[in-house]
Design an enzyme around this catalytic site. Structure first.
Site, PDB file in Angstrom:
ATOM      1  N   ASN A  23       0.675  -1.069  -0.117  1.00  0.00           N
ATOM      2  CA  ASN A  23       0.104  -0.011   0.082  1.00  0.00           C
ATOM      3  C   ASN A  23       0.814   1.186   0.103  1.00  0.00           C
ATOM      4  O   ASN A  23       2.085   0.972   0.237  1.00  0.00           O
ATOM      5  CB  ASN A  23      -0.997  -0.095   1.184  1.00  0.00           C
ATOM      6  N   GLY A  31      -2.118  -9.673   3.949  1.00  0.00           N
ATOM      7  CA  GLY A  31      -1.989 -10.295   2.820  1.00  0.00           C
ATOM      8  C   GLY A  31      -0.751 -10.605   2.391  1.00  0.00           C
ATOM      9  O   GLY A  31       0.170 -11.076   3.149  1.00  0.00           O
ATOM     10  N   VAL A  32      -0.189 -10.494   1.074  1.00  0.00           N
ATOM     11  CA  VAL A  32       0.985 -10.764   0.633  1.00  0.00           C
ATOM     12  C   VAL A  32       2.184  -9.954   1.242  1.00  0.00           C
ATOM     13  O   VAL A  32       3.352 -10.358   1.472  1.00  0.00           O
ATOM     14  CB  VAL A  32       1.158 -11.071  -1.017  1.00  0.00           C
ATOM     15  N   ASP A  33       1.853  -8.779   1.526  1.00  0.00           N
ATOM     16  CA  ASP A  33       2.527  -7.630   2.055  1.00  0.00           C
ATOM     17  C   ASP A  33       2.831  -8.237   3.401  1.00  0.00           C
ATOM     18  O   ASP A  33       4.234  -8.153   3.791  1.00  0.00           O
ATOM     19  CB  ASP A  33       1.879  -6.432   1.953  1.00  0.00           C
ATOM     20  N   GLY A 123      -6.740  -9.459  -3.856  1.00  0.00           N
ATOM     21  CA  GLY A 123      -7.021  -9.878  -2.468  1.00  0.00           C
ATOM     22  C   GLY A 123      -7.870  -8.825  -1.667  1.00  0.00           C
ATOM     23  O   GLY A 123      -9.062  -8.595  -2.052  1.00  0.00           O
ATOM     24  N   ILE A 124      -7.349  -7.918  -0.774  1.00  0.00           N
ATOM     25  CA  ILE A 124      -8.099  -7.190   0.099  1.00  0.00           C
ATOM     26  C   ILE A 124      -8.600  -6.004  -0.873  1.00  0.00           C
ATOM     27  O   ILE A 124      -9.456  -5.292  -0.388  1.00  0.00           O
ATOM     28  CB  ILE A 124      -7.063  -6.688   1.007  1.00  0.00           C
ATOM     29  N   TYR A 125      -7.924  -5.747  -2.035  1.00  0.00           N
ATOM     30  CA  TYR A 125      -8.233  -4.569  -2.684  1.00  0.00           C
ATOM     31  C   TYR A 125      -9.413  -5.081  -3.794  1.00  0.00           C
ATOM     32  O   TYR A 125     -10.025  -4.001  -4.358  1.00  0.00           O
ATOM     33  CB  TYR A 125      -7.047  -3.873  -3.629  1.00  0.00           C
TER      34      TYR A 125
HETATM   35  N1  AR6 Z   1       2.165 -15.717  -1.619  1.00  0.00           N
HETATM   36  C1  AR6 Z   1       1.277 -15.499  -2.795  1.00  0.00           C
HETATM   37  N2  AR6 Z   1       0.008 -14.802  -2.977  1.00  0.00           N
HETATM   38  C2  AR6 Z   1      -0.424 -14.370  -1.705  1.00  0.00           C
HETATM   39  C3  AR6 Z   1       0.198 -14.740  -0.378  1.00  0.00           C
HETATM   40  C4  AR6 Z   1       1.475 -15.265  -0.479  1.00  0.00           C
HETATM   41  N3  AR6 Z   1       2.367 -15.500   0.701  1.00  0.00           N
HETATM   42  N4  AR6 Z   1      -0.549 -14.204   0.262  1.00  0.00           N
HETATM   43  C5  AR6 Z   1      -1.762 -13.655  -0.079  1.00  0.00           C
HETATM   44  N5  AR6 Z   1      -1.404 -13.853  -1.538  1.00  0.00           N
HETATM   45  P1  AR6 Z   1      -3.431  -9.044  -1.294  1.00  0.00           P
HETATM   46  P2  AR6 Z   1      -4.046  -6.732  -2.502  1.00  0.00           P
HETATM   47  C6  AR6 Z   1      -2.575 -13.450  -2.541  1.00  0.00           C
HETATM   48  O1  AR6 Z   1      -4.702  -8.960  -0.189  1.00  0.00           O
HETATM   49  O2  AR6 Z   1      -5.526  -7.067  -3.069  1.00  0.00           O
HETATM   50  C7  AR6 Z   1      -2.015  -5.314   2.154  1.00  0.00           C
HETATM   51  O3  AR6 Z   1      -2.595  -5.098   3.407  1.00  0.00           O
HETATM   52  C8  AR6 Z   1      -3.917 -13.231  -2.164  1.00  0.00           C
HETATM   53  O4  AR6 Z   1      -4.646 -14.580  -2.074  1.00  0.00           O
HETATM   54  O5  AR6 Z   1      -2.236  -9.378  -0.456  1.00  0.00           O
HETATM   55  O6  AR6 Z   1      -3.363  -5.878  -3.610  1.00  0.00           O
HETATM   56  C9  AR6 Z   1      -1.441  -4.439   1.595  1.00  0.00           C
HETATM   57  O7  AR6 Z   1      -0.576  -3.705   2.566  1.00  0.00           O
HETATM   58  C10 AR6 Z   1      -4.450 -12.331  -3.506  1.00  0.00           C
HETATM   59  O8  AR6 Z   1      -4.799 -13.231  -4.408  1.00  0.00           O
HETATM   60  O9  AR6 Z   1      -3.125  -7.722  -2.077  1.00  0.00           O
HETATM   61  C11 AR6 Z   1      -2.503  -3.397   1.094  1.00  0.00           C
HETATM   62  O10 AR6 Z   1      -3.023  -2.719   1.921  1.00  0.00           O
HETATM   63  C12 AR6 Z   1      -3.267 -11.629  -3.602  1.00  0.00           C
HETATM   64  O11 AR6 Z   1      -2.196 -12.462  -3.134  1.00  0.00           O
HETATM   65  C13 AR6 Z   1      -3.364  -4.342   0.596  1.00  0.00           C
HETATM   66  O12 AR6 Z   1      -3.374  -5.565   1.221  1.00  0.00           O
HETATM   67  C14 AR6 Z   1      -3.182 -10.198  -3.501  1.00  0.00           C
HETATM   68  O13 AR6 Z   1      -4.143 -10.167  -2.497  1.00  0.00           O
HETATM   69  C15 AR6 Z   1      -3.372  -4.798  -1.076  1.00  0.00           C
HETATM   70  O14 AR6 Z   1      -4.264  -5.627  -1.466  1.00  0.00           O
END
Ligand code: AR6
Length: 172
Positions: A23, A31-33, A123-125
């Site tokens: 973010n 999430g991934v972050d 994901g979260i977005y």
């Molecule tokens: N490896 C691979 N993919 C993953 C992992 C992992 N370890 N963990 C989650 N995913 P998201 P966004 C997938 O929510 O939607 C954070 O709080 C997940 O299943 O991580 O861009 C940031 O700080 C999904 O398919 O990212 C921002 O505030 C994908 O990664 C916000 O979330 C993306 O989900 C960003 O949201």
């Protein structure tokens, strides 16, 4: 360029650079972050803080990308990008495409030739999976780069399936 799909955890990828769906604050999140900061250790956040204290005082804008160390991850660098929050009233697809373009541009600057991407914004977005996967695959294919190995690393089966459809789609 070879594009491969991997079902798994991006923090375990042995690549030059892993892309983080961050973010604008660059201070971590869920999430991934969250996974990248947890597994990579405090060196990543320390680099992020330095970025905030220097060129990114207001944070990283949506659609942009910037690199830090990967700390204790197998990768050498983390490329942080900020995806758009999905909106039903505004078309933000260009911003999502920009995340992939800018991440590849930063990878080229670093000399990284293998890069692992998560499904940014899916994901979260809240970005719908087929749309997120289509934008990701089309943009990576259309971007001139010296990166030769692009891996989309998808944790969830439904996201992996959406990327499989996108890769097979003639429009991508
Ligand atoms: N490896 C691979 N993919 C993953 C992992 C992992 N370890 N963990 C989650 N995913 P998201 P966004 C997938 O929510 O939607 C954070 O709080 C997940 O299943 O991580 O861009 C940031 O700080 C999904 O398919 O990212 C921002 O505030 C994908 O990664 C916000 O979330 C993306 O989900 C960003 O949201």
């Amino acid at each position: 360029m070879e594009i491969t799909l991997v079902r798994g955890d991006i923090t375990e990828q042995d690549v030059d650079a892993v892309v983080n769906a961050a973010n604008s604050s660059l201070m971590g999140g869920g999430g991934v972050d969250g996974a990248i900061h947890r597994r990579g250790g405090p060196a990543i956040l320390a680099d992020c803080r330095r970025l905030r204290a220097s060129h990114y005082g207001k944070g990283l804008a949506t659609g942009q990308a910037v690199a830090t160390t990967a700390g204790e991850l197998p990768a050498r660098w983390v490329i942080h990008t900020v995806g758009p929050v999905h909106s039903v009233t505004e078309d933000r697809a260009d911003l999502l495409a920009s995340c992939y373009r800018e991440s590849l541009r930063v990878a080229d600057e670093l000399g990284a030739t293998s890069v692992a991407f998560p499904a940014v914004s899916a994901g979260i977005y809240g970005w719908p999976l087929d749309s997120a996967a289509g934008i990701a695959v089309r943009t990576v294919r259309a971007t001139p780069t010296r990166v030769s190995d692009v891996r989309f690393v998808l944790l969830r089966q439904d996201v992996y399936a959406a990327f499989e459809r996108a890769l097979e789609s003639p429009g991508s």
